[in-house]
Design a protein around this motif. Structure first.
Motif, PDB file in Angstrom:
ATOM      1  N   GLY A  33       0.783  -1.220   0.000  1.00  0.00           N
ATOM      2  CA  GLY A  33       0.000   0.000   0.000  1.00  0.00           C
ATOM      3  C   GLY A  33       0.817   1.272   0.000  1.00  0.00           C
ATOM      4  O   GLY A  33       0.272   2.367  -0.129  1.00  0.00           O
ATOM      5  N   HIS A  34       2.133   1.149   0.128  1.00  0.00           N
ATOM      6  CA  HIS A  34       2.998   2.330   0.143  1.00  0.00           C
ATOM      7  C   HIS A  34       2.982   2.979  -1.242  1.00  0.00           C
ATOM      8  O   HIS A  34       3.075   2.292  -2.265  1.00  0.00           O
ATOM      9  CB  HIS A  34       4.423   1.920   0.515  1.00  0.00           C
ATOM     10  CG  HIS A  34       5.321   3.052   0.865  1.00  0.00           C
ATOM     11  ND1 HIS A  34       5.803   3.934  -0.085  1.00  0.00           N
ATOM     12  CD2 HIS A  34       5.836   3.469   2.052  1.00  0.00           C
ATOM     13  CE1 HIS A  34       6.576   4.827   0.500  1.00  0.00           C
ATOM     14  NE2 HIS A  34       6.610   4.569   1.797  1.00  0.00           N
ATOM     15  N   PRO A  35       2.839   4.297  -1.336  1.00  0.00           N
ATOM     16  CA  PRO A  35       2.729   4.943  -2.654  1.00  0.00           C
ATOM     17  C   PRO A  35       3.956   4.793  -3.541  1.00  0.00           C
ATOM     18  O   PRO A  35       3.872   5.010  -4.743  1.00  0.00           O
ATOM     19  CB  PRO A  35       2.495   6.424  -2.287  1.00  0.00           C
ATOM     20  CG  PRO A  35       2.985   6.569  -0.893  1.00  0.00           C
ATOM     21  CD  PRO A  35       2.722   5.262  -0.230  1.00  0.00           C
ATOM     22  N   HIS A  36       5.110   4.406  -2.982  1.00  0.00           N
ATOM     23  CA  HIS A  36       6.311   4.253  -3.788  1.00  0.00           C
ATOM     24  C   HIS A  36       6.711   2.790  -3.983  1.00  0.00           C
ATOM     25  O   HIS A  36       7.759   2.517  -4.554  1.00  0.00           O
ATOM     26  CB  HIS A  36       7.476   4.997  -3.135  1.00  0.00           C
ATOM     27  CG  HIS A  36       7.262   6.473  -3.027  1.00  0.00           C
ATOM     28  ND1 HIS A  36       6.832   7.240  -4.084  1.00  0.00           N
ATOM     29  CD2 HIS A  36       7.405   7.324  -1.977  1.00  0.00           C
ATOM     30  CE1 HIS A  36       6.731   8.506  -3.703  1.00  0.00           C
ATOM     31  NE2 HIS A  36       7.065   8.577  -2.430  1.00  0.00           N
ATOM     32  N   ALA A  37       5.883   1.863  -3.537  1.00  0.00           N
ATOM     33  CA  ALA A  37       6.260   0.448  -3.590  1.00  0.00           C
ATOM     34  C   ALA A  37       6.444  -0.048  -5.018  1.00  0.00           C
ATOM     35  O   ALA A  37       7.201  -0.989  -5.260  1.00  0.00           O
ATOM     36  CB  ALA A  37       5.202  -0.393  -2.875  1.00  0.00           C
ATOM     37  N   HIS A  38       5.788   0.592  -5.982  1.00  0.00           N
ATOM     38  CA  HIS A  38       5.825   0.115  -7.365  1.00  0.00           C
ATOM     39  C   HIS A  38       6.957   0.704  -8.182  1.00  0.00           C
ATOM     40  O   HIS A  38       7.154   0.330  -9.338  1.00  0.00           O
ATOM     41  CB  HIS A  38       4.514   0.498  -8.058  1.00  0.00           C
ATOM     42  CG  HIS A  38       4.348   1.983  -8.223  1.00  0.00           C
ATOM     43  ND1 HIS A  38       4.056   2.814  -7.156  1.00  0.00           N
ATOM     44  CD2 HIS A  38       4.479   2.781  -9.304  1.00  0.00           C
ATOM     45  CE1 HIS A  38       3.993   4.058  -7.588  1.00  0.00           C
ATOM     46  NE2 HIS A  38       4.248   4.073  -8.882  1.00  0.00           N
TER      47      HIS A  38
ATOM     48  N   ALA B 260       2.610   7.958   7.550  1.00  0.00           N
ATOM     49  CA  ALA B 260       2.087   8.446   8.822  1.00  0.00           C
ATOM     50  C   ALA B 260       1.003   7.511   9.347  1.00  0.00           C
ATOM     51  O   ALA B 260       0.329   6.818   8.577  1.00  0.00           O
ATOM     52  CB  ALA B 260       1.525   9.856   8.653  1.00  0.00           C
ATOM     53  N   ASP B 261       0.835   7.496  10.645  1.00  0.00           N
ATOM     54  CA  ASP B 261      -0.250   6.753  11.277  1.00  0.00           C
ATOM     55  C   ASP B 261      -1.540   7.551  11.076  1.00  0.00           C
ATOM     56  O   ASP B 261      -1.636   8.682  11.561  1.00  0.00           O
ATOM     57  CB  ASP B 261       0.044   6.592  12.774  1.00  0.00           C
ATOM     58  CG  ASP B 261      -1.036   5.819  13.501  1.00  0.00           C
ATOM     59  OD1 ASP B 261      -2.083   5.515  12.891  1.00  0.00           O
ATOM     60  OD2 ASP B 261      -0.843   5.544  14.711  1.00  0.00           O
ATOM     61  N   PRO B 262      -2.536   7.027  10.358  1.00  0.00           N
ATOM     62  CA  PRO B 262      -3.766   7.787  10.115  1.00  0.00           C
ATOM     63  C   PRO B 262      -4.463   8.227  11.402  1.00  0.00           C
ATOM     64  O   PRO B 262      -5.190   9.237  11.402  1.00  0.00           O
ATOM     65  CB  PRO B 262      -4.638   6.800   9.323  1.00  0.00           C
ATOM     66  CG  PRO B 262      -3.672   5.837   8.727  1.00  0.00           C
ATOM     67  CD  PRO B 262      -2.568   5.704   9.722  1.00  0.00           C
ATOM     68  N   ASP B 263      -4.230   7.488  12.490  1.00  0.00           N
ATOM     69  CA  ASP B 263      -4.849   7.855  13.758  1.00  0.00           C
ATOM     70  C   ASP B 263      -4.072   8.940  14.497  1.00  0.00           C
ATOM     71  O   ASP B 263      -4.587   9.537  15.445  1.00  0.00           O
ATOM     72  CB  ASP B 263      -4.968   6.618  14.659  1.00  0.00           C
ATOM     73  CG  ASP B 263      -5.905   5.574  14.073  1.00  0.00           C
ATOM     74  OD1 ASP B 263      -6.902   5.956  13.427  1.00  0.00           O
ATOM     75  OD2 ASP B 263      -5.616   4.370  14.237  1.00  0.00           O
ATOM     76  N   ASP B 264      -2.838   9.172  14.074  1.00  0.00           N
ATOM     77  CA  ASP B 264      -2.010  10.214  14.699  1.00  0.00           C
ATOM     78  C   ASP B 264      -1.087  10.804  13.635  1.00  0.00           C
ATOM     79  O   ASP B 264       0.138  10.720  13.732  1.00  0.00           O
ATOM     80  CB  ASP B 264      -1.193   9.616  15.854  1.00  0.00           C
ATOM     81  CG  ASP B 264      -0.504  10.690  16.701  1.00  0.00           C
ATOM     82  OD1 ASP B 264      -0.808  11.888  16.520  1.00  0.00           O
ATOM     83  OD2 ASP B 264       0.339  10.320  17.543  1.00  0.00           O
ATOM     84  N   PRO B 265      -1.675  11.439  12.599  1.00  0.00           N
ATOM     85  CA  PRO B 265      -0.873  11.872  11.451  1.00  0.00           C
ATOM     86  C   PRO B 265       0.096  13.008  11.746  1.00  0.00           C
ATOM     87  O   PRO B 265       1.004  13.270  10.969  1.00  0.00           O
ATOM     88  CB  PRO B 265      -1.932  12.321  10.439  1.00  0.00           C
ATOM     89  CG  PRO B 265      -3.104  12.709  11.278  1.00  0.00           C
ATOM     90  CD  PRO B 265      -3.102  11.756  12.432  1.00  0.00           C
TER      91      PRO B 265
ATOM     92  N   ALA C  99       3.190  10.743   4.071  1.00  0.00           N
ATOM     93  CA  ALA C  99       4.365  10.338   4.841  1.00  0.00           C
ATOM     94  C   ALA C  99       4.322  10.874   6.262  1.00  0.00           C
ATOM     95  O   ALA C  99       3.591  11.821   6.588  1.00  0.00           O
ATOM     96  CB  ALA C  99       5.638  10.817   4.148  1.00  0.00           C
ATOM     97  N   VAL C 100       5.136  10.272   7.114  1.00  0.00           N
ATOM     98  CA  VAL C 100       5.264  10.713   8.492  1.00  0.00           C
ATOM     99  C   VAL C 100       5.802  12.147   8.511  1.00  0.00           C
ATOM    100  O   VAL C 100       6.561  12.558   7.632  1.00  0.00           O
ATOM    101  CB  VAL C 100       6.203   9.759   9.270  1.00  0.00           C
ATOM    102  CG1 VAL C 100       7.630   9.837   8.721  1.00  0.00           C
ATOM    103  CG2 VAL C 100       6.189  10.039  10.750  1.00  0.00           C
TER     104      VAL C 100
END
Length: 249
Positions: free
Chosen positions: A10-15, A30-35, A75-76
């Motif tokens: 699911g990482h946007p750069h994995a491909h 980033a953690d969607p619950d604590d972005p 990203a974080v």
């Protein structure tokens, strides 16, 4: 350190092509619950000395400027410490380039023989990872020195001795080597990335293919119906390279 092959699907750069060959990976998401949780980049870097790991992060006494940004809209949030204002400005411009997916400050050491024949080494100011998998070492200097022929000869000598396993090329820059319009755009990108609005980002990203080959900034913002949220989302998408900005704009 995490290898590129371990990046989640699911990482946007994995491909991205050739990323598995890189010496370091894109930043974590980033953690969607604590972005807005902040990561201080210098605290995670180590070098080996006398077979014992030693932290190389800068102390507050050597940190002249710090800036906070995301290197991608998902990203974080990271804090980068810089030894000078010049360094901070160059890092800002590097971090806002759509082809840059990560960089590490004061991370890479290159041994070389200088022009006088002495064995020495340099710790490079920035090690940049590009979207195409290319890695670039960047020496940051004030504008006069960045253009000085004698210093460029020193860098050329170092570049010739830099193994291809370390980086693909070596360059020198100052903040004034970036065009003023580009610097202004980068400031807007970093301000927008400080926010967190994945719903608006995805809405605008899904809308873009239906806008035709060319459209203006205001046209896509208006079509999104999201007002200021759409405005910031377009800026983030331009910064991440998902929407291409005409070089003449």
């Amino acid at each position: 350190m995490q290898t590129a092959l371990e990046i989640a699907d699911g990482h946007p750069h994995a491909h991205l092509p050739h990323l598995w060959e890189a010496t370091f990976t894109p930043p974590p998401m980033a953690d969607p619950d604590d972005p807005h949780k902040l990561t201080r980049t210098r605290l995670s870097k180590q070098v080996m000395k006398s077979d014992k790991p030693k932290s190389v992060w800068k102390s507050s006494s050597t940190c002249r400027v710090a800036f906070v940004t995301r290197l991608h809209r998902r990203a974080v949030l990271q804090e980068f410490w810089c030894a000078s204002f010049e360094e901070a400005q160059v890092y800002l411009n590097i971090a806002g380039h759509p082809e840059v997916i990560n960089f590490m400050e004061q991370h890479t050491t290159v041994p070389f023989v200088d022009l006088s024949g002495k064995d020495t080494f340099t710790r490079v100011d920035a090690h940049v990872l590009l979207r195409n998998g290319e890695e670039v070492l960047v020496s940051v200097k004030y504008d006069e020195k960045a253009r000085r022929e004698s210093y460029l000869a020193e860098i050329a000598n170092t570049a010739e001795q830099t193994p291809c396993e370390v980086a693909d090329r070596f360059t020198v820059t100052s903040r004034y080597l970036f065009h003023p319009t580009y610097r202004a755009c980068v400031e807007a990108i970093h301000k927008a990335r400080r926010g967190w609005d994945p719903e608006a980002d995805e809405a605008v990203l899904g809308l873009a293919p239906h806008m035709g080959a060319r459209f203006t900034f205001q046209e896509i913002v208006a079509a999104s119906g999201l007002g200021h949220r759409g405005h910031r989302a377009v800026i983030r998408l331009v910064g991440d390279g998902d929407i291409g900005k005409d070089l003449l704009v």
